[in-house]
Design a protein around this motif. Sequence first.
Motif, PDB file in Angstrom:
ATOM      1  N   MET A   1       0.848  -1.171   0.000  1.00 43.21           N
ATOM      2  CA  MET A   1       0.000   0.000   0.000  1.00 43.21           C
ATOM      3  C   MET A   1       0.897   1.238   0.000  1.00 43.21           C
ATOM      4  O   MET A   1       1.958   1.244   0.609  1.00 43.21           O
ATOM      5  N   HIS A   2       0.415   2.242  -0.698  1.00 42.67           N
ATOM      6  CA  HIS A   2       1.140   3.507  -0.724  1.00 42.67           C
ATOM      7  C   HIS A   2       0.155   4.642  -0.952  1.00 42.67           C
ATOM      8  O   HIS A   2      -0.986   4.427  -1.336  1.00 42.67           O
ATOM      9  N   VAL A   3       0.608   5.848  -0.683  1.00 38.58           N
ATOM     10  CA  VAL A   3      -0.188   7.048  -0.909  1.00 38.58           C
ATOM     11  C   VAL A   3       0.733   8.114  -1.493  1.00 38.58           C
ATOM     12  O   VAL A   3       1.934   8.146  -1.185  1.00 38.58           O
ATOM     13  N   THR A   4       0.194   8.943  -2.359  1.00 39.33           N
ATOM     14  CA  THR A   4       0.974  10.022  -2.960  1.00 39.33           C
ATOM     15  C   THR A   4       0.177  11.314  -2.876  1.00 39.33           C
ATOM     16  O   THR A   4      -1.060  11.291  -2.794  1.00 39.33           O
ATOM     17  N   ASP A   5       0.873  12.434  -2.898  1.00 40.57           N
ATOM     18  CA  ASP A   5       0.213  13.739  -2.916  1.00 40.57           C
ATOM     19  C   ASP A   5      -0.036  14.144  -4.363  1.00 40.57           C
ATOM     20  O   ASP A   5       0.509  15.124  -4.871  1.00 40.57           O
ATOM     21  N   THR A   6      -0.857  13.351  -5.038  1.00 42.89           N
ATOM     22  CA  THR A   6      -1.164  13.574  -6.450  1.00 42.89           C
ATOM     23  C   THR A   6      -2.611  13.202  -6.738  1.00 42.89           C
ATOM     24  O   THR A   6      -3.241  12.471  -5.983  1.00 42.89           O
ATOM     25  N   VAL A   7      -3.112  13.725  -7.836  1.00 46.23           N
ATOM     26  CA  VAL A   7      -4.336  13.226  -8.445  1.00 46.23           C
ATOM     27  C   VAL A   7      -3.873  12.331  -9.579  1.00 46.23           C
ATOM     28  O   VAL A   7      -3.107  12.760 -10.439  1.00 46.23           O
ATOM     29  N   ASP A   8      -4.300  11.069  -9.565  1.00 46.13           N
ATOM     30  CA  ASP A   8      -3.830  10.069 -10.534  1.00 46.13           C
ATOM     31  C   ASP A   8      -4.957   9.674 -11.480  1.00 46.13           C
ATOM     32  O   ASP A   8      -6.063   9.362 -11.030  1.00 46.13           O
ATOM     33  N   TYR A   9      -4.655   9.695 -12.761  1.00 48.39           N
ATOM     34  CA  TYR A   9      -5.542   9.148 -13.789  1.00 48.39           C
ATOM     35  C   TYR A   9      -4.872   7.876 -14.287  1.00 48.39           C
ATOM     36  O   TYR A   9      -3.747   7.923 -14.788  1.00 48.39           O
ATOM     37  N   CYS A  10      -5.522   6.745 -14.122  1.00 50.37           N
ATOM     38  CA  CYS A  10      -4.937   5.443 -14.425  1.00 50.37           C
ATOM     39  C   CYS A  10      -5.802   4.747 -15.475  1.00 50.37           C
ATOM     40  O   CYS A  10      -7.019   4.633 -15.293  1.00 50.37           O
ATOM     41  N   VAL A  11      -5.183   4.284 -16.548  1.00 51.48           N
ATOM     42  CA  VAL A  11      -5.893   3.564 -17.604  1.00 51.48           C
ATOM     43  C   VAL A  11      -5.207   2.221 -17.777  1.00 51.48           C
ATOM     44  O   VAL A  11      -4.000   2.171 -18.043  1.00 51.48           O
ATOM     45  N   LEU A  12      -5.960   1.149 -17.613  1.00 53.36           N
ATOM     46  CA  LEU A  12      -5.398  -0.179 -17.823  1.00 53.36           C
ATOM     47  C   LEU A  12      -5.435  -0.480 -19.319  1.00 53.36           C
ATOM     48  O   LEU A  12      -6.499  -0.620 -19.910  1.00 53.36           O
ATOM     49  N   LEU A  13      -4.268  -0.516 -19.920  1.00 55.94           N
ATOM     50  CA  LEU A  13      -4.155  -0.719 -21.358  1.00 55.94           C
ATOM     51  C   LEU A  13      -4.261  -2.189 -21.739  1.00 55.94           C
ATOM     52  O   LEU A  13      -4.770  -2.528 -22.807  1.00 55.94           O
ATOM     53  N   GLU A  14      -3.773  -3.044 -20.851  1.00 53.96           N
ATOM     54  CA  GLU A  14      -3.737  -4.472 -21.172  1.00 53.96           C
ATOM     55  C   GLU A  14      -3.742  -5.278 -19.880  1.00 53.96           C
ATOM     56  O   GLU A  14      -3.106  -4.901 -18.897  1.00 53.96           O
ATOM     57  N   GLY A  15      -4.465  -6.368 -19.853  1.00 56.41           N
ATOM     58  CA  GLY A  15      -4.444  -7.268 -18.708  1.00 56.41           C
ATOM     59  C   GLY A  15      -5.561  -6.992 -17.717  1.00 56.41           C
ATOM     60  O   GLY A  15      -6.590  -6.397 -18.047  1.00 56.41           O
ATOM     61  N   GLU A  16      -5.322  -7.416 -16.466  1.00 62.28           N
ATOM     62  CA  GLU A  16      -6.299  -7.285 -15.389  1.00 62.28           C
ATOM     63  C   GLU A  16      -5.531  -7.109 -14.080  1.00 62.28           C
ATOM     64  O   GLU A  16      -4.571  -7.829 -13.823  1.00 62.28           O
ATOM     65  N   LEU A  17      -5.939  -6.149 -13.266  1.00 59.48           N
ATOM     66  CA  LEU A  17      -5.294  -5.890 -11.981  1.00 59.48           C
ATOM     67  C   LEU A  17      -6.348  -5.804 -10.882  1.00 59.48           C
ATOM     68  O   LEU A  17      -7.512  -5.502 -11.141  1.00 59.48           O
ATOM     69  N   LEU A  18      -5.913  -6.047  -9.662  1.00 58.14           N
ATOM     70  CA  LEU A  18      -6.756  -5.873  -8.498  1.00 58.14           C
ATOM     71  C   LEU A  18      -6.296  -4.602  -7.798  1.00 58.14           C
ATOM     72  O   LEU A  18      -5.120  -4.459  -7.459  1.00 58.14           O
ATOM     73  N   MET A  19      -7.222  -3.646  -7.602  1.00 60.49           N
ATOM     74  CA  MET A  19      -6.923  -2.419  -6.861  1.00 60.49           C
ATOM     75  C   MET A  19      -7.452  -2.596  -5.446  1.00 60.49           C
ATOM     76  O   MET A  19      -8.634  -2.886  -5.253  1.00 60.49           O
ATOM     77  N   GLU A  20      -6.570  -2.443  -4.462  1.00 61.63           N
ATOM     78  CA  GLU A  20      -6.957  -2.583  -3.064  1.00 61.63           C
ATOM     79  C   GLU A  20      -6.882  -1.223  -2.388  1.00 61.63           C
ATOM     80  O   GLU A  20      -5.899  -0.494  -2.552  1.00 61.63           O
ATOM     81  N   LEU A  21      -7.919  -0.881  -1.616  1.00 60.33           N
ATOM     82  CA  LEU A  21      -7.938   0.365  -0.857  1.00 60.33           C
ATOM     83  C   LEU A  21      -7.775   0.061   0.622  1.00 60.33           C
ATOM     84  O   LEU A  21      -8.010  -1.070   1.067  1.00 60.33           O
ATOM     85  N   ASP A  22      -7.363   1.062   1.396  1.00 63.21           N
ATOM     86  CA  ASP A  22      -7.044   0.811   2.805  1.00 63.21           C
ATOM     87  C   ASP A  22      -8.271   0.488   3.652  1.00 63.21           C
ATOM     88  O   ASP A  22      -8.138   0.006   4.767  1.00 63.21           O
ATOM     89  N   ASP A  23      -9.479   0.701   3.139  1.00 62.14           N
ATOM     90  CA  ASP A  23     -10.674   0.339   3.902  1.00 62.14           C
ATOM     91  C   ASP A  23     -11.093  -1.108   3.661  1.00 62.14           C
ATOM     92  O   ASP A  23     -12.149  -1.546   4.107  1.00 62.14           O
ATOM     93  N   GLY A  24     -10.241  -1.878   2.937  1.00 59.81           N
ATOM     94  CA  GLY A  24     -10.502  -3.285   2.695  1.00 59.81           C
ATOM     95  C   GLY A  24     -11.248  -3.579   1.407  1.00 59.81           C
ATOM     96  O   GLY A  24     -11.463  -4.740   1.066  1.00 59.81           O
TER      97      GLY A  24
END
Length: 63
Positions: A1-24
């Motif tokens: 887990m990590h946090v950044t002082d940014t606004v991130d725009y993320c586009v999955l171009l290929e494949g499949e990922l699991l996004m986990e947030l700190d609230d579970g």
Amino acid sequence: MHVTDTVDYCVLLEGELLMELDDGVSTVVRQHDVVVQNGTRHGWRNRSSQPATMLFVMFGAAR
């Protein structure tokens, strides 16, 4: 887990990922899905046997 002082725009171009947030909460992100994050604590996991390619555009932000 990590946090950044940014606004991130993320586009999955290929494949499949699991996004986990700190609230579970976990969400499967699939090809061409877009995720916008505003300094959230999160982590990315590739649970498949295939590679994944993600495009990130990040803008600095104050917390």
